[in-house]
Design an enzyme around this catalytic site. Structure first.
Site, PDB file in Angstrom:
ATOM      1  N   HIS A   9       7.590   3.911  -8.792  1.00  0.00           N
ATOM      2  CA  HIS A   9       8.253   2.894  -9.608  1.00  0.00           C
ATOM      3  C   HIS A   9       7.252   2.059 -10.394  1.00  0.00           C
ATOM      4  CE1 HIS A   9       7.536   0.481  -5.842  1.00  0.00           C
ATOM      5  NE2 HIS A   9       7.264  -0.479  -6.713  1.00  0.00           N
ATOM      6  N   HIS A  81       3.045  -4.253 -11.389  1.00  0.00           N
ATOM      7  CA  HIS A  81       2.287  -3.143 -10.798  1.00  0.00           C
ATOM      8  C   HIS A  81       3.031  -1.829 -10.989  1.00  0.00           C
ATOM      9  CE1 HIS A  81       4.951  -4.121  -7.285  1.00  0.00           C
ATOM     10  NE2 HIS A  81       4.917  -2.824  -7.098  1.00  0.00           N
ATOM     11  N   GLU A 132       0.055   0.131  -6.432  1.00  0.00           N
ATOM     12  CA  GLU A 132       0.560   0.214  -5.064  1.00  0.00           C
ATOM     13  C   GLU A 132       0.589   1.689  -4.698  1.00  0.00           C
ATOM     14  OE1 GLU A 132       4.541  -1.104  -2.505  1.00  0.00           O
ATOM     15  OE2 GLU A 132       4.707  -0.931  -4.673  1.00  0.00           O
TER      16      GLU A 132
END
Length: 136
Positions: A9, A81, A132
């Site tokens: 994502h 992010h 991430e």
């Protein structure tokens, strides 16, 4: 030798989560989740589900939110992010440390919003992008 496997994502910090949820749903016709509050992470999130990936809309939750300052600096919202999946997060941590990549926090994978272990890599090591990594 392949460490990263799949794009999971992109996360966008928004000034008003309800308004953002409504806009993605009504204007873009997206499938949007309900709002989830994660006190332990200091964020409220909504996931916009797409066929091949997700968009995570985030807003600070509580006074100690790690994204509070980010929103103050980006009052209209901004990309925060990206999240990429890895086959083995523990092996990934070892490889990153060998390559002198800074892992934020204490370098121990923590349970993320999908209830899977995650780590964050310092943006200075990846061209200004906070990454991430999530166990697939």
């Amino acid at each position: 030798n392949l460490m990263i496997t799949k794009f999971n994502h992109v996360a966008i910090v928004v000034p008003d989560l309800n308004a953002a949820k409504k806009k993605y749903k009504e204007v873009l016709g997206a499938k949007v989740s309900e709002i989830s509050n994660y006190a332990e992470h200091g964020v409220s999130v909504v996931f916009v589900e797409l066929e091949n990936t997700k968009i995570e809309l985030m807003h600070p939750y509580g006074n100690k939110s790690p994204i509070k300052k980010f929103l103050e600096n980006n009052k209209n919202g901004s990309i925060h992010h990206i999240c990429i999946e890895v086959k083995d997060i523990k092996k990934s941590v070892e490889k990153l440390k060998k390559n002198r990549i800074k892992i934020l926090g204490d370098e121990t994978p923590k349970k993320g919003a999908h209830n899977k272990p995650v780590i964050f890599l310092h943006p200075k090591d990846f061209y200004g992008t906070l990454i991430e990594l999530e166990q697939e």
